[in-house]
Design a protein around this motif. Structure first.
Motif, PDB file in Angstrom:
ATOM      1  N   GLY A 132       0.810  -1.206   0.000  1.00 44.99           N
ATOM      2  CA  GLY A 132       0.000   0.000   0.000  1.00 44.99           C
ATOM      3  C   GLY A 132       0.847   1.261   0.000  1.00 44.99           C
ATOM      4  N   ALA A 133       1.860   1.287   0.852  1.00 39.79           N
ATOM      5  CA  ALA A 133       2.707   2.482   0.940  1.00 39.79           C
ATOM      6  C   ALA A 133       3.337   2.796  -0.413  1.00 39.79           C
ATOM      7  CB  ALA A 133       3.786   2.279   1.999  1.00 39.79           C
ATOM      8  N   ASP A 265      -7.414   7.080  -1.209  1.00 44.13           N
ATOM      9  CA  ASP A 265      -6.635   5.948  -0.698  1.00 44.13           C
ATOM     10  C   ASP A 265      -7.630   4.910  -0.170  1.00 44.13           C
ATOM     11  OD1 ASP A 265      -5.141   4.087   0.638  1.00 44.13           O
ATOM     12  OD2 ASP A 265      -3.868   5.529   1.688  1.00 44.13           O
ATOM     13  N   LYS A 294      -4.183  -4.245   0.240  1.00 40.59           N
ATOM     14  CA  LYS A 294      -4.890  -5.087   1.229  1.00 40.59           C
ATOM     15  C   LYS A 294      -5.848  -6.125   0.618  1.00 40.59           C
ATOM     16  CE  LYS A 294      -3.984  -2.577   5.401  1.00 40.59           C
ATOM     17  NZ  LYS A 294      -3.661  -1.155   5.463  1.00 40.59           N
TER      18      LYS A 294
HETATM   19  C1  LIG Z   1      -2.478  -0.241   5.307  1.00 41.34           C
HETATM   20  C2  LIG Z   1      -2.650   1.058   4.631  1.00 41.34           C
HETATM   21  C3  LIG Z   1      -1.618   1.633   3.873  1.00 41.34           C
HETATM   22  C4  LIG Z   1      -0.246   1.009   3.778  1.00 41.34           C
HETATM   23  O1  LIG Z   1      -0.284  -0.237   3.174  1.00 41.34           O
HETATM   24  P1  LIG Z   1       0.969  -1.239   3.388  1.00 41.34           P
HETATM   25  O2  LIG Z   1       0.646  -2.390   2.481  1.00 41.34           O
HETATM   26  O3  LIG Z   1       1.004  -1.597   4.824  1.00 41.34           O
HETATM   27  O4  LIG Z   1       2.169  -0.494   2.948  1.00 41.34           O
HETATM   28  C5  LIG Z   1      -1.880   2.829   3.237  1.00 41.34           C
HETATM   29  N1  LIG Z   1      -3.076   3.424   3.303  1.00 41.34           N
HETATM   30  C6  LIG Z   1      -4.092   2.889   4.003  1.00 41.34           C
HETATM   31  C7  LIG Z   1      -5.410   3.580   4.034  1.00 41.34           C
HETATM   32  C8  LIG Z   1      -3.906   1.703   4.706  1.00 41.34           C
HETATM   33  O5  LIG Z   1      -4.905   1.209   5.449  1.00 41.34           O
END
Ligand SMILES: *Cc1c(COP(=O)(O)O)cnc(C)c1O
Length: 450
Positions: A132-133, A265, A294
């Motif tokens: 996600g990051a 996001d 996710k």
């Molecule tokens: C978990 C999350 C991230 C980061 O995702 P990772 O896979 O842990 O890097 C970014 N934005 C939101 C809204 C998240 O819930």
């Protein structure tokens, strides 16, 4: 329920046969403490052997009801048949070529699916990443390349990841940022419409918070300097805050009027979690870019940025990518997860989970005064605990004690929130209704004991 999960024999039941964590988990935990860096924590150190449907089985033979989904990841279950089948087949064919070296169909197919499923019927393109990051970082790169501007606007209580740029975008210091600076420049934080804690009340919150946010952007940053506004349509780590009605449309309009790329996001809220493919659909919002991860791939590491073709194409060839981004096994997993979401109509399932949970939680709120707020959508539901419903003073101690009580009884729940006083429930969307109710029984018993 069992037919929904691989590991076919995994019984869909809560079973507590030792203390939790049990002796074998404690042994593994001792090894872990020796070998794994202390900065990596675990909510509950029970070591997993199998998981699927609505349960997690541990090395001691306990079976826990899963209200966490590995933080909103295993929406289709942790061993969904289509995910296991497609990823296994891909694994046998080839594990990796690097899409930037020689491409493969699965990557393209995931991007086609993303174009179809995300809001808006404009031409869309996607790029795939591992986390996600990484997706959020790339959304910023793309928005900057497109607008030729630098500033990025984010919101109070927002969470966007743990890399350097995304730490800067994330609001909360402890544990995400503390001691890890300096952070990336050109990041500006503005108020969000947190209805429960808005001084003039939730009815006024949406428009008032939008006016404040826009005023800060125009006065302190200058709209013409802003490349992107990034927001979670339902704020996740910040406490499952649903921005009050009217807030998101006002921010989107401001972005559109000022040539700013609006980024939703949806890493936590996306892929059926809130009862829609994407949470921003509830207010008819069509983001310019949308970040996903996710829930996208049934537990395999995959993330994406999807958006307007002309914005996505603004970065020069070679400017985006990464060795593993859009790994073929992860792409196969995503295609299996999306297939499962469609076939089992997991949006409907998420809405049913909301109905059951909110009904039960509302009854608990009547009985137990410390539940200040019940909120969230679909299978992304939270309760905010307070010391007193009038002062709304946060009660992180109660949240911690309740989580502990649930864990001891074999129900895995997570906490969150800027004040650490929010219990959040993120069950797999395929959880059986009997398990869902049993988990809620345990939560209710936990409140009674507090
Ligand atoms: C978990 C999350 C991230 C980061 O995702 P990772 O896979 O842990 O890097 C970014 N934005 C939101 C809204 C998240 O819930």
């Amino acid at each position: 329920m069992t037919e929904l999960s691989g590991g076919a024999a995994l019984p869909q039941e809560r079973r507590v046969v030792t203390a939790i964590p049990g002796p074998k988990s404690l042994e593994l935990q001792a090894r872990r403490l020796n070998a794994v860096a202390g900065g990596v924590g675990s909510v509950l150190p029970v070591f997993t052997t199998r998981a699927g449907g609505g349960v997690i089985e541990d090395v001691d033979g306990n079976s826990l009801i899963d209200f966490g989904s590995g933080i909103a990841v295993t929406s289709v279950g942790a061993s969904a048949e289509a995910v296991v089948r497609r990823a296994s087949a891909q694994l046998a064919d080839f594990t990796h070529t690097c899409f930037m070296v020689t491409p493969y169909e699965g990557y393209v197919e995931v991007c086609e699916q993303l174009a179809e499923l995300t809001p808006g019927d404009h031409a869309k393109k996607s790029a795939l990443f591992n986390s996600g990051a990484e997706a959020v970082e790339n959304a910023v790169k793309i928005a900057r390349a497109y607008t030729k501007r630098q500033a990025v606007v984010v919101f109070d209580h927002g969470y966007h990841g743990r890399t350097n740029l995304t730490m800067a975008l994330t609001a909360k210091n402890m544990p995400y940022k503390h001691g890890f600076g300096p952070f990336a420049p050109e990041v500006y934080r503005v108020p969000v419409a947190y209805g429960y804690r808005w001084p003039t009340g939730p009815e006024n919150c949406g428009p008032e918070a939008a006016a404040q946010a826009i005023d800060q952007i125009t006065k302190q940053v200058g709209a013409e300097n802003v490349a992107a506004i990034i927001i979670e349509p339902v704020l996740g780590e910040g406490g499952f805050i649903e921005p009050a009605k009217g807030f998101l449309p006002a921010i989107v309009k401001f972005a559109n009027d000022n040539g700013i790329v609006f980024v939703a996001d949806e890493i936590q809220s996306g892929f059926c979690r809130t009862g829609q493919w994407f949470a921003c659909e509830d207010e008819g919002i069509v983001p310019d870019l949308i970040t996903t991860a996710k829930g996208i791939a049934g537990g395999l590491p995959l993330a994406a940025v999807t958006g307007r073709a002309e914005i996505m194409d603004a970065a020069h060839p070679g400017g985006l990518g990464g060795t593993y981004g859009g790994n073929p096994v992860a792409c196969a997993g995503a295609l299996g997860a999306i297939e499962t979401m469609r076939e089992l109509d997991l949006n409907a399932k998420a809405k049913r989970i909301e109905e059951v949970m909110k009904g039960r939680l509302a009854a608990m709120q009547e009985k137990f005064g410390i539940i200040g707020d019940i909120r969230g959508r679909g299978a992304m539901i939270a309760i905010e605990l307070v010391k007193d419903p009038v002062t709304k003073e946060p009660n992180p101690e109660a949240a911690g004690a309740l989580a502990k009580a649930c864990h001891a009884e074999g129900v895995l729940v997570l906490t969150c929130g800027t004040y650490g006083n929010v219990l959040r429930f993120l069950p797999p969307l395929v959880i059986g209704e009997d398990l869902l109710n049993e988990g809620l029984d345990i939560i209710e018993a936990g409140f009674a004991k507090l």
